[in-house]
Design a protein around this motif. Structure first.
Motif, PDB file in Angstrom:
ATOM      1  N   PHE A 179       0.814  -1.216   0.000  1.00  0.00           N
ATOM      2  CA  PHE A 179       0.000   0.000   0.000  1.00  0.00           C
ATOM      3  C   PHE A 179       0.847   1.264   0.000  1.00  0.00           C
ATOM      4  N   ALA A 180       2.072   1.180   0.475  1.00  0.00           N
ATOM      5  CA  ALA A 180       2.964   2.338   0.335  1.00  0.00           C
ATOM      6  C   ALA A 180       3.218   2.612  -1.149  1.00  0.00           C
ATOM      7  N   VAL A 181       3.433   1.538  -1.920  1.00  0.00           N
ATOM      8  CA  VAL A 181       3.622   1.691  -3.369  1.00  0.00           C
ATOM      9  C   VAL A 181       2.353   2.246  -4.013  1.00  0.00           C
ATOM     10  N   SER A 182       1.193   1.690  -3.635  1.00  0.00           N
ATOM     11  CA  SER A 182      -0.077   2.137  -4.224  1.00  0.00           C
ATOM     12  C   SER A 182      -0.341   3.604  -3.907  1.00  0.00           C
ATOM     13  N   ILE A 183      -0.169   3.980  -2.652  1.00  0.00           N
ATOM     14  CA  ILE A 183      -0.424   5.370  -2.249  1.00  0.00           C
ATOM     15  C   ILE A 183       0.549   6.309  -2.946  1.00  0.00           C
ATOM     16  N   GLY A 184       1.819   5.903  -3.019  1.00  0.00           N
ATOM     17  CA  GLY A 184       2.809   6.736  -3.698  1.00  0.00           C
ATOM     18  C   GLY A 184       2.470   6.944  -5.165  1.00  0.00           C
ATOM     19  N   LEU A 185       2.077   5.866  -5.840  1.00  0.00           N
ATOM     20  CA  LEU A 185       1.735   5.989  -7.260  1.00  0.00           C
ATOM     21  C   LEU A 185       0.470   6.827  -7.460  1.00  0.00           C
ATOM     22  N   ILE A 186      -0.515   6.666  -6.568  1.00  0.00           N
ATOM     23  CA  ILE A 186      -1.734   7.467  -6.687  1.00  0.00           C
ATOM     24  C   ILE A 186      -1.404   8.949  -6.508  1.00  0.00           C
ATOM     25  N   ALA A 187      -0.578   9.269  -5.505  1.00  0.00           N
ATOM     26  CA  ALA A 187      -0.208  10.666  -5.263  1.00  0.00           C
ATOM     27  C   ALA A 187       0.567  11.231  -6.448  1.00  0.00           C
ATOM     28  N   CYS A 188       1.520  10.447  -6.970  1.00  0.00           N
ATOM     29  CA  CYS A 188       2.306  10.912  -8.120  1.00  0.00           C
ATOM     30  C   CYS A 188       1.417  11.122  -9.336  1.00  0.00           C
ATOM     31  N   GLN A 233      -0.715   9.289 -18.423  1.00  0.00           N
ATOM     32  CA  GLN A 233      -1.564   8.110 -18.610  1.00  0.00           C
ATOM     33  C   GLN A 233      -0.849   6.843 -18.170  1.00  0.00           C
ATOM     34  N   MET A 234       0.475   6.811 -18.394  1.00  0.00           N
ATOM     35  CA  MET A 234       1.244   5.647 -17.954  1.00  0.00           C
ATOM     36  C   MET A 234       1.223   5.532 -16.430  1.00  0.00           C
ATOM     37  N   PHE A 235       1.403   6.662 -15.740  1.00  0.00           N
ATOM     38  CA  PHE A 235       1.334   6.660 -14.289  1.00  0.00           C
ATOM     39  C   PHE A 235      -0.051   6.246 -13.810  1.00  0.00           C
ATOM     40  N   ALA A 236      -1.084   6.774 -14.463  1.00  0.00           N
ATOM     41  CA  ALA A 236      -2.453   6.441 -14.063  1.00  0.00           C
ATOM     42  C   ALA A 236      -2.717   4.950 -14.224  1.00  0.00           C
ATOM     43  N   ALA A 237      -2.287   4.380 -15.357  1.00  0.00           N
ATOM     44  CA  ALA A 237      -2.486   2.943 -15.586  1.00  0.00           C
ATOM     45  C   ALA A 237      -1.725   2.122 -14.561  1.00  0.00           C
ATOM     46  N   ALA A 238      -0.477   2.538 -14.279  1.00  0.00           N
ATOM     47  CA  ALA A 238       0.328   1.803 -13.301  1.00  0.00           C
ATOM     48  C   ALA A 238      -0.290   1.888 -11.909  1.00  0.00           C
ATOM     49  N   SER A 239      -0.807   3.068 -11.539  1.00  0.00           N
ATOM     50  CA  SER A 239      -1.434   3.229 -10.224  1.00  0.00           C
ATOM     51  C   SER A 239      -2.675   2.355 -10.116  1.00  0.00           C
ATOM     52  N   LEU A 240      -3.490   2.384 -11.151  1.00  0.00           N
ATOM     53  CA  LEU A 240      -4.712   1.568 -11.153  1.00  0.00           C
ATOM     54  C   LEU A 240      -4.367   0.092 -11.037  1.00  0.00           C
ATOM     55  N   LEU A 293      -2.605  18.193  -0.255  1.00  0.00           N
ATOM     56  CA  LEU A 293      -3.878  17.640  -0.714  1.00  0.00           C
ATOM     57  C   LEU A 293      -3.737  16.328  -1.485  1.00  0.00           C
ATOM     58  N   PRO A 294      -2.855  16.224  -2.519  1.00  0.00           N
ATOM     59  CA  PRO A 294      -2.794  14.949  -3.252  1.00  0.00           C
ATOM     60  C   PRO A 294      -2.329  13.784  -2.393  1.00  0.00           C
ATOM     61  N   PHE A 295      -1.499  14.059  -1.386  1.00  0.00           N
ATOM     62  CA  PHE A 295      -1.023  12.982  -0.526  1.00  0.00           C
ATOM     63  C   PHE A 295      -2.138  12.513   0.415  1.00  0.00           C
ATOM     64  N   LEU A 296      -2.868  13.482   0.989  1.00  0.00           N
ATOM     65  CA  LEU A 296      -3.996  13.106   1.843  1.00  0.00           C
ATOM     66  C   LEU A 296      -5.071  12.387   1.039  1.00  0.00           C
ATOM     67  N   ALA A 297      -5.318  12.883  -0.178  1.00  0.00           N
ATOM     68  CA  ALA A 297      -6.332  12.248  -1.028  1.00  0.00           C
ATOM     69  C   ALA A 297      -5.921  10.822  -1.385  1.00  0.00           C
ATOM     70  N   ALA A 298      -4.625  10.620  -1.696  1.00  0.00           N
ATOM     71  CA  ALA A 298      -4.150   9.281  -2.047  1.00  0.00           C
ATOM     72  C   ALA A 298      -4.282   8.330  -0.857  1.00  0.00           C
ATOM     73  N   GLY A 299      -3.903   8.812   0.330  1.00  0.00           N
ATOM     74  CA  GLY A 299      -4.019   7.971   1.518  1.00  0.00           C
ATOM     75  C   GLY A 299      -5.455   7.640   1.839  1.00  0.00           C
ATOM     76  N   THR A 300      -6.332   8.642   1.722  1.00  0.00           N
ATOM     77  CA  THR A 300      -7.753   8.420   1.996  1.00  0.00           C
ATOM     78  C   THR A 300      -8.361   7.442   0.991  1.00  0.00           C
ATOM     79  N   LEU A 301      -8.022   7.629  -0.280  1.00  0.00           N
ATOM     80  CA  LEU A 301      -8.550   6.740  -1.318  1.00  0.00           C
ATOM     81  C   LEU A 301      -8.095   5.302  -1.084  1.00  0.00           C
ATOM     82  N   ALA A 302      -6.809   5.132  -0.768  1.00  0.00           N
ATOM     83  CA  ALA A 302      -6.304   3.778  -0.515  1.00  0.00           C
ATOM     84  C   ALA A 302      -7.006   3.157   0.691  1.00  0.00           C
ATOM     85  N   LEU A 303      -7.246   3.967   1.722  1.00  0.00           N
ATOM     86  CA  LEU A 303      -7.928   3.464   2.909  1.00  0.00           C
ATOM     87  C   LEU A 303      -9.360   3.047   2.581  1.00  0.00           C
TER      88      LEU A 303
END
Length: 832
Positions: free
Chosen positions: A444-453, A708-715, A796-806
């Motif tokens: 989830f650290a990887v997932s949250i990091g990719l979502i934030a990025c 788009q590559m980042f978005a696909a990888a995050s998803l 904001l993007p970091f909090l949003a990524a953490g909240t979304l992952a949660l």
């Protein structure tokens, strides 16, 4: 024995099809994504490594840094004069060639035709680049007046490759000359920084004397690329170390030229195979890339694969604990520890092997789409130097061993007496729970990091696209070639008649087009000051500012009725007369950025002030006085990824190479009218027009693709992580059925049970934020700093990524938790 192990492994997989599906499916998708990205990374890092002796070929690049202003730009181009100076002073050089940028056209039946990727050359091209010759030999370009073509270009121009002895008429800078075809070379592959289809050997000194006097001796004129073939074993690092002293010995000129071309410019030898990924990205024969983007893609691919491997390991360790009685019975029946280890590793390798085969199939199916998306020719080959068969086998072994080693070694050391005495069908190995928790945190650290990025990359792209360019893109068309010397006698008539076409509202000529990449700078002094100031200098006509749509902030624009405004002179004007005219002075218009660099407080305060530039003694001495008559707003002609250049504009009708046309109505119909008029009045120059919106869209492609590559990888990473979490929650809930039954008997409510299970699995997700946030912030801060205009990096993007992952984790677990919590206690405790 192998058959026995395979049978046991197949039964174990069939016994838990749900977990096997998650393992195999997640691994297969991750392997496919990894293979696709790895194929692209391999392509980008393979540029020109196919060429014989590529390790002996270098390019000289120039890196400009102005310490007084902070201006900097890196270019692959270097001065024409540098080639001979380097060849003279460096004994390592075997041969060299200068490849020039040109707008030459082929003249056929009295009309001009565009020739894609045509270049004039000076020097020994075929001695420097050992091209594969299909017709002719390595001496095909030894003499002036010879031309060689690629196979594709020969077919395009003549309908075949048997073209030796044929003639091609070329026009450049008003000079029309016949060239004899003496060779045909094999088409260059796409993974090459040497994208040329036609090369002509010309008399550089005589040609430039007529078109651009001084180019052969001016150290500040970078209108081509210099390449050198070195002796085998030459030390490029040692040659680079010798370049500063070489500059001091060779570069001459007045104080301004020495400052710009020697003191502020760094020369560097760059191996041919490194040119594509070198510092300059937009000034070569092909668009470049950068190592940071390639490394980022490679890391993303490895992270996605690591997510799937973590799933594999987590589920393998979780399931292994449930096979304690099986292990105990096998040991009682005589199985040795090595045999048990082999059995568990075999099962792990079998799952990894099936997943890899499925991943290869997915990659094969997705490759055509991926190649179109990345705009490169990608194929998946299995054998040979770039084959994926051996890496696939290595991947099976790596993933299989990573997933199987832990359960194999820890399960195999169970003591049969302890397991059978306790009547256990399952046993938890010491530390396996902590391992699984740690792996979930990493996932989830990887997932949250990719979502934030991804969120930050997307926000930056949106910001750039919404950034005010300082002019109106809509309804703007750019035409190339209006400054060709062949049009000097008709350009005014052509521009005037285009302005009167239906649908055309304004026209203007410019020396700085939209995303054209050309740069022109000079050093000026404000008033009687002694501090040199570097500004961009570009010629425009009186209609340019109105056509582009930049606002006039103070003063006036250029006036075609004022003779003093216009610096246009015939191209064959003697140099002494040119400087005599310049000494008389002329008006200039500045943009806002130039005003700030000059230190002038306001646009109104700038009007009437003078800029001066010294004239070299060889041209008669004196100064050029430029009076500021107007100030206009900044315009981002270079695109949003480049800094706004401080510019001083002068009026010249013939020097600008681009014509801007402001229109209203159907662009296709208006373009057709302009093309018809152009071909009638200027048949000697090809018609080439582009809409400003299309130019802008092309400039965003790389950033869009990256986003788009980042978005696909995050998803993908989040999906794989949630699959693993779902399976782990299901497995753990099943293991805790008896505990949950006892809790319910003792009065626990369904909500209490659900909250207990959710908290168990959300704690690792919360802990993952502490790892992901600082790493993602550090990476994105560095990435954003590469943009001159960028968003503010907020929490904001970091909090949003953490909240979304949660939320995703909670949603994943809730279903399993509710199902288990609602089960009747009697079903869990009926055998107690």
């Amino acid at each position: 024995m192998f058959t026995h192990y395979a049978t046991v492994a197949a039964r174990a997989i069939a016994k838990n099809p749900f977990y096997a599906l998650i393992n195999i499916g997640g691994l297969a998708v991750a392997i496919a994504a990894c293979l696709l990205i790895a194929t692209y990374v391999r392509f980008e890092t393979s540029y020109d490594r196919w060429m014989p002796h590529h390790d002996e070929i270098v390019q000289v690049q120039n890196y400009f840094r102005d310490p007084t202003t902070g201006d900097h730009y890196d270019v692959q181009g270097s001065p024409f004069i540098a080639r001979r100076a380097i060849a003279k002073d460096f004994p390592q050089v075997l041969s060299s060639v200068w490849i020039g940028w040109t707008n030459a056209n082929r003249i056929r039946d009295g009309r001009a035709e565009n020739v894609e990727n045509f270049h004039f050359v000076d020097g020994d091209l075929l001695g420097t680049f050992p091209l594969a010759m299909r017709r002719g030999d390595a001496h095909a370009l030894d003499r002036i007046g010879q031309v060689i073509l690629s196979e594709a270009e020969a077919i395009k121009q003549f309908g075949g490759t048997d073209v030796i002895g044929k003639t091609i008429t070329l026009s450049d800078g008003g000079i029309v000359k016949d060239y004899q075809v003496t060779g045909v070379f094999a088409d260059l592959p796409k993974n090459s920084a040497l994208d040329f289809r036609m090369l002509a050997r010309f008399d550089a000194v005589a040609h430039f004397a007529k078109t651009t006097p001084g180019q052969t001796s001016n150290w500040g004129w970078r209108s081509g690329l210099n390449f050198f073939r070195l002796k085998p074993g030459s030390d490029v690092a040692a040659m680079n170390a010798a370049l500063p002293a070489w500059k001091q010995r060779n570069i001459t000129g007045n104080a301004d030229e020495l400052r710009m071309s020697r003191d502020y410019t760094t020369y560097a030898f760059v191996p041919l195979a490194d040119v594509h990924l070198s510092r300059p990205r937009g000034s070569g024969l092909t668009p470049g890339n950068d190592w940071r983007s390639i490394i980022t893609l490679a890391v993303v691919a490895l992270l996605v694969l690591a997510m799937a491997c973590i799933n594999f390991t987590n589920l393998a360790t979780a399931q292994a604990g449930g096979r304690a009685r099986e292990v105990a019975l096998r040991k009682v029946l005589g199985a040795r520890r090595g045999q048990l280890i082999a059995q568990f590793l075999g099962e792990s390798l079998m799952i990894a092997g099936v997943a890899t085969l499925l991943g290869l199939a997915i990659a094969e199916l997705a490759m055509p789409w991926f190649a179109r998306f990345m705009r490169v020719p990608l194929t998946l080959s299995y054998l040979g130097a770039n084959g994926v068969l051996l890496p696939a086998v290595a991947l099976v072994l790596l993933v299989g061993l990573l997933g199987g080693l832990y359960p194999a070694f820890y399960l195999s050391r169970f003591q049969p007496a302890r397991i059978l005495k306790a009547n256990k069908s399952a046993a938890e190995t010491e530390g396996s729970g902590r391992l699984r928790t740690a792996l979930v945190i990493v996932q989830f650290a990887v997932s949250i990091g990719l979502i934030a990025c991804t969120a930050i990359v997307y926000s930056q792209i949106v910001y750039l696209r919404s950034l005010d360019p300082g002019f109106t893109r809509e309804g703007l068309m750019q035409l190339e070639g209006i400054g060709d010397p062949a049009l000097d006698t008709v350009s005014d008539t052509l521009v005037d008649q285009i302005a009167h076409l239906p649908g055309v509202t304004a026209v203007g000529r410019t020396g700085i087009g939209l995303n054209t990449g050309n740069t022109s700078t000079s050093t000026v002094f404000l008033g009687g000051g002694s501090t040199p100031i570097t500004l961009g200098t570009y010629n425009v006509d009186s209609g340019y500012f109105r056509t582009l749509g930049v606002p006039l902030l103070a003063g006036r624009s250029f006036d075609p009725t004022r003779v003093a405004d216009d610096t246009t002179m015939p191209r064959d004007t003697p140099e002494r007369e040119v400087y005599a005219r310049l000494r008389q002075g002329f008006p200039v218009v500045l943009n806002e950025s130039a005003l700030k660099r000059l230190g002038i407080a306001s646009p109104r305060a700038a009007i009437g002030q003078q800029l001066t530039s010294p004239i070299d003694a060889a041209q008669g001495g004196g100064v050029i006085r430029q009076t500021i008559v107007g100030v206009v707003g900044d315009a981002r002609q270079r695109g949003p990824n480049a800094e706004v250049e401080p510019i001083v504009y002068a009026m010249d009708r013939h020097a600008p190479f681009w014509l801007l046309v402001r229109y209203s109505g159907d662009p296709v119909a208006i373009r057709g009218r302009i093309e018809t008029l152009w071909k009638r009045l200027a048949p000697q120059v090809p018609f080439d027009a582009d809409l400003a919106e299309d130019i802008d869209a092309r400039s965003y492609h790389v950033d869009n693709a990256r986003g788009q590559m980042f978005a696909a990888a995050s998803l993908l990473a989040v999906a794989i992580g949630c699959l693993g979490l779902f399976a782990l929650a299901s497995f753990t809930a099943a293991r805790r059925t008896k505990e949950i039954g006892i809790r319910k008997v003792l009065g626990a409510r369904t909500s209490d049970i659900v909250r207990l299970l959710i908290w168990q699995f959300t704690r690792p997700v919360l802990a993952a934020n502490l790892i992901a946030w600082p790493l993602a912030w550090w990476v994105m801060r560095d990435w954003l700093n590469s943009f001159p205009a960028r968003i503010t990096l907020s929490p904001l993007p970091f909090l949003a990524a953490g909240t979304l992952a949660l939320l995703i984790a909670v949603a994943t677990i809730t279903g399993q938790a509710v199902r288990v919590a609602r089960a009747k206690p009697i079903k869990a405790l009926r055998y107690e």
